[in-house]
Write a protein that holds these residues in place. Structure first.
Motif, PDB file in Angstrom:
ATOM      1  N   ALA A 202       0.839  -1.194   0.000  1.00  0.00           N
ATOM      2  CA  ALA A 202       0.000   0.000   0.000  1.00  0.00           C
ATOM      3  C   ALA A 202       0.875   1.245   0.000  1.00  0.00           C
ATOM      4  O   ALA A 202       1.956   1.264   0.593  1.00  0.00           O
ATOM      5  CB  ALA A 202      -0.927  -0.002   1.214  1.00  0.00           C
TER       6      ALA A 202
ATOM      7  N   MET B 273      -4.806  -0.674   6.987  1.00  0.00           N
ATOM      8  CA  MET B 273      -3.824   0.171   6.307  1.00  0.00           C
ATOM      9  C   MET B 273      -3.712   1.482   7.076  1.00  0.00           C
ATOM     10  O   MET B 273      -4.689   2.230   7.215  1.00  0.00           O
ATOM     11  CB  MET B 273      -4.252   0.438   4.863  1.00  0.00           C
ATOM     12  CG  MET B 273      -3.264   1.264   4.053  1.00  0.00           C
ATOM     13  SD  MET B 273      -3.826   1.567   2.352  1.00  0.00           S
ATOM     14  CE  MET B 273      -5.057   2.849   2.623  1.00  0.00           C
TER      15      MET B 273
ATOM     16  N   ALA C 290      -3.879   0.271  -2.715  1.00  0.00           N
ATOM     17  CA  ALA C 290      -3.688  -0.941  -1.910  1.00  0.00           C
ATOM     18  C   ALA C 290      -3.892  -2.158  -2.794  1.00  0.00           C
ATOM     19  O   ALA C 290      -4.871  -2.230  -3.553  1.00  0.00           O
ATOM     20  CB  ALA C 290      -4.668  -0.973  -0.738  1.00  0.00           C
TER      21      ALA C 290
END
Length: 476
Positions: A397, A423, A411
């Protein structure tokens, strides 16, 4: 050019490349057009291409209906750095360059530093420009040396090669241990630089002193710093791109190259494991910004034949939304599967992969955004959702941030299993507002509370090879 000739009903030159085609490239977002193999080649290399049994077998695999005229000889066996007469010569190139410049499209050509064709004039005029061999060399290594008839009598010369493979029998090896040869090649580069805006330098690492010495036992002086400086004195802003392998990208960047092939990223994507890709993307930005990212080129297998469709899309998102130069090959968007040897001037007919073409249309629309051209890029951390779930390691990511505080998050679950992660998202400046995430590659839209994103990050639960490219907006 062969396809264009067939559509026009006559042999096409560079003048026949239509303005509408140049307009199309600009509309797609391209800044550069690289024309591979425009230089004059000769009959000696062509005869070798047509008679070499191993090469001919490859050509027949590519073209079951192979004809002699399909084998023009390699564009890397150059007899003269002048535009091939069949393409219309230097004048046709100049006119094409003018038309491209009017559209903001810059032109890149080839420079092949390592070797020349067997019938290059230097074999007669400057035999000391080439690496010579002995009868013992020929007996010991017949695939790396040959006898050449010249105006000054027969010579025993080396084929062009790299240190790990047999020589290319349609070429002769230039001797970079000779300072006069180096100066002559700088002169060639200076002439080329008057005809284009940049060069892609074939196998640029082969003339580095340590590589050349390992191959030939001759230690030359550095070539590239002198060459790049000399060209830029006359042509400020001229661009150099290096085809380079063996982890020598940084070395060539330091010697004057604007960009170097990122073969390391390509190889790690082919391995289909996220962590090595992520580790590669941890490199300093001074290095990454000067890498040329690709999924295929004329030396590699076609991406559509290398990656399964779902892996292809995930690999393309990672490759082309990373920083650096984005480098595409003709036929890639259509999903062509057959690699075409540079000895050939015809390709087999192949159907367009409609789904892949649509994917690339969407991806190119993202790449046209100023954010991913001029913004700041950084890798993001992905952490486990629960203690014994290790699938967060499958994610790669990163984010792009623009000068006007635009945001984009990318991502990818680069693995064959369903995977979950948080994330980590730096949303501190959004205050208490919620965040809207609009996926640029699908219809998906998500609204998420800003305080939850700050506390835990963005929760992702993604299928194998899944990807998101989120535009980020703050909402009340």
């Amino acid at each position: 050019m062969t396809e264009l000739s067939l559509s026009l009903g006559h042999a096409a030159t560079l003048d026949d490349i239509a303005d509408t085609e140049l307009d199309r490239l600009v509309e797609m977002g391209f800044d550069w057009l690289w024309l591979l193999s425009v230089w004059q080649t000769g009959p000696a290399a062509q005869r070798i291409s047509r008679s070499n049994a191993a090469w001919r077998h490859e050509f027949e695999q590519t073209l079951p209906d192979l004809r002699e005229e399909d084998i023009a000889g390699s564009g890397f066996a150059i007899t003269r750095y002048a535009v091939h007469r069949d393409l219309g010569g230097d004048e046709a190139l100049a006119r094409l360059r003018t038309r491209a410049r009017q559209r903001g499209l810059r032109l890149m050509l080839d420079f092949v530093p390592n070797h020349m064709a067997p019938d290059h004039a230097w074999a007669d005029e400057h035999p000391d420009f080439f690496v010579h061999g002995s009868e013992e060399d020929l007996a010991r290594s017949p695939r790396n040396y040959c006898r050449v008839a010249t105006k000054n009598g027969p010579l025993l010369l080396a084929y062009g090669r790299d240190p790990y493979f047999d020589g290319w029998p349609d070429t002769l090896q230039l001797n970079y241990g000779n300072p006069q040869l180096q100066q002559a090649m700088i002169g060639e580069l200076e002439r080329i630089a008057g005809q284009c805006d940049g060069v892609r330098c074939d196998m640029a690492m082969l003339v580095l002193p340590e590589v050349f010495e390992r191959t030939w036992g001759i230690r030359p002086d550095l070539f590239w710093p002198k060459a790049t400086d000399a060209v830029r004195r006359e042509h400020p802003g001229f661009m150099f791109m290096a085809e380079v392998y063996w982890d020598m990208e940084w070395t060539l960047q330091q010697q004057g190259f604007d960009y170097a092939y990122d073969k390391r990223l390509y190889d790690r994507l082919r391995e289909r494991r996220a962590r090595p890709v992520r580790e590669h993307l941890c490199a300093d930005m001074d290095y990454q910004d000067k890498l040329a990212r690709f999924l295929e080129n004329h030396d590699e297998p076609r991406a559509a034949s290398t990656f399964a469709p779902e892996v292809h899309a995930a690999a393309a998102v990672l490759t082309f939304l990373s920083p650096g130069l984005r480098f595409f090959h003709q036929g890639q968007f259509a999903g062509r599967r057959t690699r075409i040897s540079p000895h050939l001037v015809r390709a087999p007919e192949e159907a367009v992969d409609g789904a892949l073409a649509q994917f690339y249309d969407r991806l190119l629309a993202v790449l046209r955004q100023p954010l991913v051209r001029d913004g700041d890029w950084s890798l993001l951390e992905c952490v486990p959702v629960w203690a014994d779930n290790t699938t967060s390691d499958n994610f790669i990511a990163f984010r792009w941030v623009g000068a006007s505080h635009e945001w984009m998050f990318v991502a990818v679950n680069y693995s064959p299993q369903q995977s979950q992660c948080f994330m980590r998202t730096p949303f501190t400046e959004l205050g208490e507002r919620s965040v809207r995430l609009q996926d640029r590659l699908s219809p998906a839209v998500y609204d998420r509370p800003g305080d939850d994103l700050r506390a835990r990050g963005l929760f992702l639960d993604m299928p194998p090879w899944g990807y998101h490219v989120f535009d980020v907006q703050g909402i009340d």
